[in-house]
Structure formats: structure tokens, C-alpha cells
Design an enzyme around this catalytic site. Structure first.
Site, PDB file in Angstrom:
ATOM      1  N   ASP A  63      -4.346  82.289 -33.041  1.00 18.60           N
ATOM      2  CA  ASP A  63      -4.946  81.396 -32.057  1.00 18.60           C
ATOM      3  C   ASP A  63      -3.870  80.774 -31.164  1.00 18.60           C
ATOM      4  O   ASP A  63      -3.259  79.774 -31.523  1.00 18.60           O
ATOM      5  CB  ASP A  63      -5.743  80.306 -32.763  1.00 18.60           C
ATOM      6  CG  ASP A  63      -6.631  79.518 -31.816  1.00 18.60           C
ATOM      7  OD1 ASP A  63      -6.435  79.635 -30.585  1.00 18.60           O
ATOM      8  OD2 ASP A  63      -7.524  78.809 -32.296  1.00 18.60           O
ATOM      9  N   ASP A 109       2.399  82.347 -52.348  1.00 15.04           N
ATOM     10  CA  ASP A 109       3.242  82.991 -53.361  1.00 15.04           C
ATOM     11  C   ASP A 109       2.562  82.956 -54.731  1.00 15.04           C
ATOM     12  O   ASP A 109       1.483  82.376 -54.896  1.00 15.04           O
ATOM     13  CB  ASP A 109       4.643  82.357 -53.374  1.00 15.04           C
ATOM     14  CG  ASP A 109       4.675  80.898 -53.801  1.00 15.04           C
ATOM     15  OD1 ASP A 109       3.791  80.435 -54.575  1.00 15.04           O
ATOM     16  OD2 ASP A 109       5.613  80.192 -53.379  1.00 15.04           O
ATOM     17  N   TYR A 157      -0.926  71.588 -49.334  1.00 18.65           N
ATOM     18  CA  TYR A 157      -2.027  71.797 -50.289  1.00 18.65           C
ATOM     19  C   TYR A 157      -3.355  71.351 -49.673  1.00 18.65           C
ATOM     20  O   TYR A 157      -4.371  72.041 -49.797  1.00 18.65           O
ATOM     21  CB  TYR A 157      -1.790  71.044 -51.598  1.00 18.65           C
ATOM     22  CG  TYR A 157      -0.646  71.561 -52.443  1.00 18.65           C
ATOM     23  CD1 TYR A 157      -0.445  72.923 -52.639  1.00 18.65           C
ATOM     24  CD2 TYR A 157       0.232  70.685 -53.046  1.00 18.65           C
ATOM     25  CE1 TYR A 157       0.604  73.392 -53.412  1.00 18.65           C
ATOM     26  CE2 TYR A 157       1.281  71.136 -53.828  1.00 18.65           C
ATOM     27  CZ  TYR A 157       1.462  72.490 -54.008  1.00 18.65           C
ATOM     28  OH  TYR A 157       2.495  72.945 -54.782  1.00 18.65           O
ATOM     29  N   TYR A 215       8.440  78.396 -51.945  1.00 17.25           N
ATOM     30  CA  TYR A 215       7.979  77.992 -50.614  1.00 17.25           C
ATOM     31  C   TYR A 215       7.535  79.183 -49.763  1.00 17.25           C
ATOM     32  O   TYR A 215       7.528  79.100 -48.536  1.00 17.25           O
ATOM     33  CB  TYR A 215       9.021  77.132 -49.886  1.00 17.25           C
ATOM     34  CG  TYR A 215       9.324  75.871 -50.662  1.00 17.25           C
ATOM     35  CD1 TYR A 215       8.452  74.787 -50.591  1.00 17.25           C
ATOM     36  CD2 TYR A 215      10.426  75.791 -51.498  1.00 17.25           C
ATOM     37  CE1 TYR A 215       8.693  73.641 -51.332  1.00 17.25           C
ATOM     38  CE2 TYR A 215      10.674  74.648 -52.245  1.00 17.25           C
ATOM     39  CZ  TYR A 215       9.804  73.577 -52.165  1.00 17.25           C
ATOM     40  OH  TYR A 215      10.041  72.452 -52.905  1.00 17.25           O
ATOM     41  N   HIS A 238     -12.877  82.450 -34.800  1.00 16.04           N
ATOM     42  CA  HIS A 238     -11.680  81.865 -34.189  1.00 16.04           C
ATOM     43  C   HIS A 238     -11.607  80.398 -34.584  1.00 16.04           C
ATOM     44  O   HIS A 238     -12.602  79.692 -34.655  1.00 16.04           O
ATOM     45  CB  HIS A 238     -11.640  82.071 -32.677  1.00 16.04           C
ATOM     46  CG  HIS A 238     -12.765  81.459 -31.921  1.00 16.04           C
ATOM     47  ND1 HIS A 238     -12.786  80.128 -31.585  1.00 16.04           N
ATOM     48  CD2 HIS A 238     -13.910  81.990 -31.451  1.00 16.04           C
ATOM     49  CE1 HIS A 238     -13.895  79.866 -30.916  1.00 16.04           C
ATOM     50  NE2 HIS A 238     -14.601  80.980 -30.831  1.00 16.04           N
ATOM     51  N   ASN A 263       4.731  80.242 -48.713  1.00 20.68           N
ATOM     52  CA  ASN A 263       3.331  79.917 -48.451  1.00 20.68           C
ATOM     53  C   ASN A 263       3.134  79.663 -46.963  1.00 20.68           C
ATOM     54  O   ASN A 263       3.906  78.923 -46.355  1.00 20.68           O
ATOM     55  CB  ASN A 263       2.929  78.668 -49.242  1.00 20.68           C
ATOM     56  CG  ASN A 263       3.228  78.813 -50.714  1.00 20.68           C
ATOM     57  OD1 ASN A 263       2.661  79.664 -51.388  1.00 20.68           O
ATOM     58  ND2 ASN A 263       4.140  78.001 -51.218  1.00 20.68           N
TER      59      ASN A 263
END
Length: 159
Positions: free
Chosen positions: A70, A32, A122, A140, A24, A142
Site C-alpha cells: 500500500d 520468526d 505485538y 527480531y 487493500h 518479524n
């Protein structure tokens, strides 16, 4: 390759091992096909880079069918957005809506999914446990998921 009952066939042994190895608070990057996944994965906790030859929403539906998020954190997921001064292209708007729908389908409509600027994303990805790269071609596409705990009822544990 054998199939298992109740487990999405997209969840390969490598992916299931990654998901079970995460604790956890660990994070998972699902990206992508244009994301620098191989390079970023070298800097993750596990160093793992797995490729799934499906779209981002398909991968998220499979992963979120078994991965608890979470809900003790402020947000359960983040997604990439363009840097300041760059507009989100229409295909990017489409894939972000699809990724939110995929996550909420399995984790609930109360899941908080927030945008993070491209270059900050990133950095966040490098701090993840592993990277799963999809064949998503829309820009985009991601996302980073924060792993939570499975509660006594078998669902994502909530405060």
C-alpha cells in the site's frame, strides 16, 4: 500438491487464499519461529496461522512476488525492534537488513519499512488479517506488510 506456472512453490493454497482474501489496507504478519504466532493469530481478523518451513527472507520473496504493498500509506511495512534500553543483537541487524532487501526486491526501493518497538509490534500483529510463521531463528525477524492494490500495469499501485 500441484505446482502452478509463475507462482512461487512456497505459496501454498492456504497462503494464496489468505493473500486473495485480504483487501487493500489489510495487514499481514510474517514472523520468526519464536514469535507467539498461534496466540496472536487467534486475535487476527481471519484467525489464520500458517507455518512455512523456510527463512523469513525466503518467505518474504515469495509473498512479495504476488502481494502489492500500500503506497498510499505513509509506510508499507513495519518490523520489530527491541524495547527501549535493549540493543539489537548482531543477528537481528542481519535479519532486518535481509527482510528489507527481500521486500524491496519485489516492491521497489521506495518502500518504507519502519521499526516498531517489540510490545507495540505485538499489538499491531493482533490487528492483522493473518499470521504466517517462518522457521527464521534470528531474533527480531518479524514484519507486517500493508496490502495495497495491483495497478493497471500489473504492479503495486502508486499515487
Amino acid at each position: 500438491m500441484g505446482l502452478l506456472k509463475g507462482i512461487d512453490p512456497l505459496l501454498t493454497a492456504d497462503i494464496l487464499h489468505i493473500l486473495r482474501s485480504m483487501g487493500h489496507g489489510d495487514k499481514l504478519c510474517i514472523c520468526d519461529c519464536n514469535f507467539p504466532a498461534s496466540q496472536v493469530a487467534t486475535q487476527t481478523t481471519s484467525g489464520k496461522h500458517v507455518i512455512l518451513t523456510v527463512s523469513l527472507p525466503e518467505a518474504l520473496k515469495a509473498i512479495c512476488s504476488v502481494l502489492p504493498l500500500d503506497f498510499f500509506e505513509e509506510k508499507q511495512a513495519i518490523h520489530m525492534r527491541p524495547q527501549k534500553g535493549v540493543a539489537m543483537p548482531p543477528a537481528g541487524v542481519e535479519v532486518v537488513a535481509a527482510l528489507k532487501d527481500a521486500i524491496m526486491e519485489h516492491c521497489g526501493s521506495d518502500a518504507k519499512i519502519e521499526p516498531v518497538e517489540r510490545f507495540s509490534f505485538y499489538d499491531e500483529a493482533k490487528a492483522c488479517f493473518a499470521v504466517i510463521q517462518t522457521m527464521e531463528r534470528r531474533p527480531y525477524g518479524n514484519v507486517i506488510l500493508s496490502k495495497g492494490c495491483v495497478g493497471p500495469d500489473g504492479n503495486d499501485l502508486r499515487p
